[in-house]
Design an enzyme around this catalytic site. Structure first.
Site, PDB file in Angstrom:
ATOM      1  N   LEU A  27       0.816  -1.210   0.000  1.00  0.00           N
ATOM      2  CA  LEU A  27       0.000   0.000   0.000  1.00  0.00           C
ATOM      3  C   LEU A  27       0.853   1.264   0.000  1.00  0.00           C
ATOM      4  O   LEU A  27       0.509   2.254  -0.651  1.00  0.00           O
ATOM      5  CB  LEU A  27      -0.928  -0.003   1.213  1.00  0.00           C
ATOM      6  CG  LEU A  27      -2.076  -1.006   1.177  1.00  0.00           C
ATOM      7  CD1 LEU A  27      -2.727  -1.098   2.560  1.00  0.00           C
ATOM      8  CD2 LEU A  27      -3.114  -0.605   0.129  1.00  0.00           C
ATOM      9  N   ASN A  94       2.236   4.879   7.422  1.00  0.00           N
ATOM     10  CA  ASN A  94       1.790   3.624   6.824  1.00  0.00           C
ATOM     11  C   ASN A  94       2.517   2.399   7.380  1.00  0.00           C
ATOM     12  O   ASN A  94       1.979   1.292   7.323  1.00  0.00           O
ATOM     13  CB  ASN A  94       2.005   3.689   5.303  1.00  0.00           C
ATOM     14  CG  ASN A  94       1.777   2.367   4.621  1.00  0.00           C
ATOM     15  OD1 ASN A  94       0.645   1.899   4.492  1.00  0.00           O
ATOM     16  ND2 ASN A  94       2.859   1.724   4.183  1.00  0.00           N
ATOM     17  N   TYR A 174      -2.414  -6.998  16.866  1.00  0.00           N
ATOM     18  CA  TYR A 174      -2.692  -6.138  15.715  1.00  0.00           C
ATOM     19  C   TYR A 174      -3.953  -5.303  15.915  1.00  0.00           C
ATOM     20  O   TYR A 174      -3.942  -4.080  15.738  1.00  0.00           O
ATOM     21  CB  TYR A 174      -2.831  -6.989  14.448  1.00  0.00           C
ATOM     22  CG  TYR A 174      -3.026  -6.155  13.197  1.00  0.00           C
ATOM     23  CD1 TYR A 174      -1.946  -5.536  12.582  1.00  0.00           C
ATOM     24  CD2 TYR A 174      -4.298  -5.986  12.630  1.00  0.00           C
ATOM     25  CE1 TYR A 174      -2.114  -4.770  11.444  1.00  0.00           C
ATOM     26  CE2 TYR A 174      -4.470  -5.218  11.493  1.00  0.00           C
ATOM     27  CZ  TYR A 174      -3.379  -4.614  10.909  1.00  0.00           C
ATOM     28  OH  TYR A 174      -3.559  -3.841   9.778  1.00  0.00           O
ATOM     29  N   LYS A 178      -4.273  -1.083  16.258  1.00  0.00           N
ATOM     30  CA  LYS A 178      -5.007  -0.206  15.358  1.00  0.00           C
ATOM     31  C   LYS A 178      -6.091   0.576  16.112  1.00  0.00           C
ATOM     32  O   LYS A 178      -6.376   1.737  15.781  1.00  0.00           O
ATOM     33  CB  LYS A 178      -5.610  -0.999  14.203  1.00  0.00           C
ATOM     34  CG  LYS A 178      -4.570  -1.595  13.264  1.00  0.00           C
ATOM     35  CD  LYS A 178      -3.639  -0.541  12.693  1.00  0.00           C
ATOM     36  CE  LYS A 178      -2.653  -1.106  11.677  1.00  0.00           C
ATOM     37  NZ  LYS A 178      -1.762  -0.084  11.103  1.00  0.00           N
ATOM     38  N   THR A 207      -1.596  -7.961   0.491  1.00  0.00           N
ATOM     39  CA  THR A 207      -0.240  -7.469   0.730  1.00  0.00           C
ATOM     40  C   THR A 207       0.542  -8.535   1.492  1.00  0.00           C
ATOM     41  O   THR A 207      -0.016  -9.531   1.960  1.00  0.00           O
ATOM     42  CB  THR A 207      -0.248  -6.173   1.563  1.00  0.00           C
ATOM     43  OG1 THR A 207      -0.724  -6.457   2.885  1.00  0.00           O
ATOM     44  CG2 THR A 207      -1.126  -5.109   0.924  1.00  0.00           C
TER      45      THR A 207
END
Length: 249
Positions: A27, A94, A174, A178, A207
């Site tokens: 990304l 990112n 994870y 976030k 990805t």
């Protein structure tokens, strides 16, 4: 704070200087490609100098070695951008890692720290270091690349939010990182009202982060990142967006 993302991207006036962390692939690389095409001078951030230089050449960006988990590396990167550009107009946080895919009751504090160090503390390190350069911009923008897995509303009832997050993964390191990044976004936006600071969910994108299992392409996933990077001074701030619109916190 505004909470609606405009569908039309607004190019910032003059030469726009942009930094994207973790941009040598996926990304980040696609975002760099698109923003270079939009006329930005893009510093393509990568931990490995050689891979970063190769990726930067491929898309017409400028390589910038930066390890978001290392204070000295981030400080050196900020000094280089200050020397070469004098300011920063757009920052895209990112860089991210997935962490171990184990049940929550098997996750250790060390597992959590490793993921949060990149996904949360890394974004704070970079933002803090580059704030002086962002303050020199006439229309500074920060985009934090989050995930639908960081939504507390989605976590409380994944089935009800399946249209927004069709693939639910229960990853303690994870998902929590976030969710924390979303809070960081909101608090920065409140503290810095002259900047446009938003979190985005690219969606389930193919990805390396997920073993390329995502249902959509990097071109599709990068859409919301690019759109929010291109917002003008009247754009939203303190929001959490997907390509289709606002994401529930």
């Amino acid at each position: 704070m505004a909470c609606r993302a405009g569908r039309r991207a607004v190019r910032l006036p003059g030469v726009t200087t942009t930094l994207i962390t973790g941009a040598n692939k996926g990304l980040g690389l696609e975002t760099a490609r698109r923003l270079v095409r939009a006329g930005h001078t893009v510093f393509l951030g990568a931990r490995a100098a050689r891979r970063g230089a190769e990726a930067a050449r491929a898309v017409g960006a400028r390589p910038l070695t930066i390890d978001v988990t290392d204070d000295a590396s981030v400080a050196a990167a900020a000094a280089l951008v200050r020397e070469r550009a004098g300011r920063l107009d757009v920052l895209v946080n990112n860089a991210g890692v997935a962490g171990p895919a184990r049940p929550a009751d098997e996750i250790t504090a060390a597992d959590m720290l490793a993921v949060h160090d990149t996904n949360v503390f890394g974004a704070v390190r970079v933002t803090h270091a580059f704030l002086p350069l962002l303050r020199r911009s006439a229309s500074p923008v920060v985009v934090n690349v989050s995930s639908g897995l960081g939504s507390l509303a989605v976590a409380a009832d994944p089935a009800a939010h399946a249209p927004l997050v069709p693939v639910w993964v229960s990853s303690l390191p994870y998902n929590s990182s976030k969710a924390a990044l979303n809070m960081v976004t909101v608090l920065y936006a409140r503290a810095l009202p002259t900047m446009r600071i938003n979190a985005v969910d690219p969606g389930h994108t193919a990805t390396d982060l997920n073993g390329r299992t995502g249902a959509q392409s990097v071109e599709e996933g990068a859409d919301i990142i690019v759109r929010m990077a291109l917002i003008g001074p009247d754009g939203p701030t303190g929001g959490y967006f997907t390509a289709a619109g606002p994401m529930p916190w």
